[in-house]
Design an enzyme around this catalytic site. Structure first.
Site, short mmCIF file in Angstrom:
data_model
loop_
_atom_site.label_atom_id
_atom_site.label_comp_id
_atom_site.label_asym_id
_atom_site.label_seq_id
_atom_site.Cartn_x
_atom_site.Cartn_y
_atom_site.Cartn_z
N ALA A 58 -0.39 1.14 -0.95
CA ALA A 58 -1.42 2.43 -0.60
C ALA A 58 -1.42 2.60 1.10
O ALA A 58 -1.21 1.57 1.51
CB ALA A 58 -2.82 2.04 -0.96
N ASN A 115 -4.02 8.31 2.85
CA ASN A 115 -4.64 8.83 4.75
C ASN A 115 -3.90 8.99 5.23
O ASN A 115 -3.05 8.19 5.17
CB ASN A 115 -5.93 8.00 4.11
CG ASN A 115 -5.40 6.72 5.07
OD1 ASN A 115 -4.62 5.99 3.61
ND2 ASN A 115 -5.44 6.43 5.81
N SER A 168 -3.10 -1.15 -4.32
CA SER A 168 -4.35 -0.45 -4.50
C SER A 168 -4.74 1.37 -5.24
O SER A 168 -3.62 1.94 -5.26
CB SER A 168 -4.82 -0.37 -2.82
OG SER A 168 -4.95 -1.30 -2.84
N HIS A 208 -3.90 -10.54 0.08
CA HIS A 208 -3.56 -10.13 0.81
C HIS A 208 -3.78 -11.15 2.22
O HIS A 208 -4.57 -11.88 2.47
CB HIS A 208 -4.30 -8.58 1.85
CG HIS A 208 -4.29 -7.52 0.30
ND1 HIS A 208 -4.81 -7.82 -0.74
CD2 HIS A 208 -2.93 -6.15 0.72
CE1 HIS A 208 -4.85 -6.78 -1.57
NE2 HIS A 208 -4.08 -5.84 -0.33
N TYR A 258 -5.17 -11.11 5.09
CA TYR A 258 -6.33 -10.89 5.66
C TYR A 258 -7.45 -11.22 4.79
O TYR A 258 -8.33 -11.50 5.42
CB TYR A 258 -6.29 -9.04 6.01
CG TYR A 258 -6.42 -7.98 4.55
CD1 TYR A 258 -7.95 -8.57 3.48
CD2 TYR A 258 -6.23 -7.11 4.45
CE1 TYR A 258 -8.10 -7.74 2.57
CE2 TYR A 258 -6.66 -6.65 2.90
CZ TYR A 258 -7.44 -6.89 2.33
OH TYR A 258 -7.16 -5.94 0.99
N GLU A 259 -7.19 -11.44 3.41
CA GLU A 259 -8.04 -12.34 2.42
C GLU A 259 -7.68 -14.25 2.45
O GLU A 259 -9.46 -14.03 1.89
CB GLU A 259 -7.73 -12.12 0.86
CG GLU A 259 -7.66 -10.38 0.23
CD GLU A 259 -7.35 -10.62 -0.90
OE1 GLU A 259 -8.28 -10.96 -1.63
OE2 GLU A 259 -6.04 -10.10 -0.89
N HIS A 297 -11.74 3.14 1.70
CA HIS A 297 -11.32 2.73 0.84
C HIS A 297 -11.61 3.77 0.05
O HIS A 297 -10.13 3.58 -1.12
CB HIS A 297 -11.77 0.60 0.42
CG HIS A 297 -11.05 0.14 -0.38
ND1 HIS A 297 -9.73 0.05 -0.14
CD2 HIS A 297 -11.51 -0.26 -1.67
CE1 HIS A 297 -9.28 -0.95 -0.89
NE2 HIS A 297 -10.19 -1.08 -1.90
N MET A 319 -1.40 -3.19 4.96
CA MET A 319 -1.90 -4.81 5.74
C MET A 319 -1.31 -4.97 4.34
O MET A 319 -1.97 -6.56 3.53
CB MET A 319 -3.18 -4.45 4.84
CG MET A 319 -4.14 -4.09 6.00
SD MET A 319 -5.93 -3.44 5.46
CE MET A 319 -6.74 -2.38 6.15
N SER A 320 -0.11 -4.82 3.67
CA SER A 320 0.58 -5.64 2.62
C SER A 320 1.78 -5.47 2.56
O SER A 320 2.57 -4.94 3.62
CB SER A 320 0.28 -5.26 0.86
OG SER A 320 0.46 -3.74 0.85
N HIS A 351 -11.19 -5.33 -7.93
CA HIS A 351 -9.36 -5.93 -7.66
C HIS A 351 -9.38 -6.29 -8.62
O HIS A 351 -9.35 -7.49 -9.36
CB HIS A 351 -9.04 -5.90 -6.50
CG HIS A 351 -8.51 -5.13 -5.48
ND1 HIS A 351 -7.10 -5.49 -5.13
CD2 HIS A 351 -9.38 -4.41 -5.12
CE1 HIS A 351 -7.22 -5.04 -4.19
NE2 HIS A 351 -8.22 -3.34 -4.01
N1 HPA Z 1 -4.61 1.53 7.61
C1 HPA Z 1 -4.00 0.38 6.80
N2 HPA Z 1 -3.84 0.15 5.06
C2 HPA Z 1 -4.17 1.08 4.57
C3 HPA Z 1 -4.41 2.78 5.36
C4 HPA Z 1 -4.63 2.63 6.95
O1 HPA Z 1 -4.58 3.33 7.04
N3 HPA Z 1 -4.23 3.53 4.28
C5 HPA Z 1 -3.88 2.59 2.77
N4 HPA Z 1 -3.98 1.30 3.57
#
Ligand code: HPA
Length: 282
Positions: free
Chosen positions: A123, A245, A40, A93, A95-96, A257, A221-222, A71
């Protein structure tokens, strides 16, 4: 124009992978040895390639496309400081809603194109309380909390063993290289364990406390399915997380996001020279 080189590993490919490889090679004849998966907000790395050919995922049969609005979704093939590369600008991903075999497919296509070394980026949220937004973390190892594995089901014996070793999933040689290049460029590089959660909801603070206790430094998540598949089919793999983050509960702020995308952009000035030099010396 030069003749396309013969299809590498053709005997190993199943027909769907072979069809995808043929569609790409019809658009770009170079045989990339290095693959990059751009997470990302990190698509800008593909802009560094020279003599680039861009192949949108929708033009590659069965190549999974991101369902997230805005995306990116294209393969970019070209040269980076003398290395022939293919970048996946955008990924899908779990989750998609894609099942694991669909997540494995792009990796098999990269292998079919000739890729031997894979650099995976993402990310991630910082679980380690010492981590700050914008930090770069070399992935040392991972924790798979997806509750599934891309190698579940019949093994493709032609590609790799039924029970692949994961003791060196993230190449030590390449980690040494990242460290050396980061030191030369005076870029601070964290190192740690990446935990993959299903998402798409971000974690709860309690989940983040759990992840910290079991040894995670970053969460996302990847990456994990791709790294498992790449190891299985014999690629040398390395991974880098951009800490976008502090994970849930650590900063007192809600997660968004948009913040993730902004922080990826923030890392650009350090990331581009670092990745270029690592790739040059791969
Ligand atoms: N959690 C899960 N996936 C993420 C995060 C997070 O804090 N930041 C970027 N992708």
């Amino acid at each position: 124009m030069s003749q396309p080189a013969p299809l590498p590993h053709a005997a190993l490919l199943d027909p769907q992978v072979a069809a995808a490889v043929a569609a790409i090679r019809a658009r770009a004849s170079l045989v990339p040895k290095v693959g990059l998966i751009l997470g990302s907000g990190l698509g800008f790395i593909a802009d560094q390639l020279t003599d680039a050919a861009v192949v949108p995922y929708e033009e590659i049969p069965l190549f999974p496309r991101s369902t997230i609005v805005g995306h990116e979704g294209s393969l970019v093939l070209g040269a980076l400081d003398g290395q022939l590369c293919v970048c996946m600008k955008g990924r899908v991903h779990y989750y998609e809603g894609y099942d694991m075999p669909r997540l494995a497919f792009p990796i098999h296509v990269l292998r079919g194109l000739g890729v031997e070394r894979l650099l995976v980026t993402n990310a991630a949220g910082g679980v380690n309380p010492d981590f700050r937004v914008g930090d770069l973390m070399l992935i040392e190892d991972h924790l798979n909390f997806l509750g599934d594995n891309p190698l579940r089901g019949a093994n493709r014996d032609a590609l790799g063993p039924r029970f692949p070793d994961m003791s060196f999933a993230y190449s030590k040689r390449l980690r040494d290289l990242w460290r050396a290049v980061a030191a030369e460029q005076q870029v601070s590089l964290r190192e740690g364990v990446y935990a993959a959660m299903i998402g798409p909801s971000y974690e709860t603070p309690a989940e983040i406390r759990m992840l910290r206790r079991v040894g995670a430094d970053a969460v996302g998540m990847s990456t994990v399915p791709e790294v498992i598949v790449a190891n299985h089919c014999g690629m040398e793999v390395t991974g880098l997380s951009v800490i976008t983050n502090q994970a849930a509960g650590l900063s007192g702020q809600p997660l968004s996001h948009d913040e993730v995308k902004e922080a990826s952009e923030l890392a650009r000035v350090r990331l581009v020279p670092l990745i270029r030099e690592v790739i040059r010396r791969l």
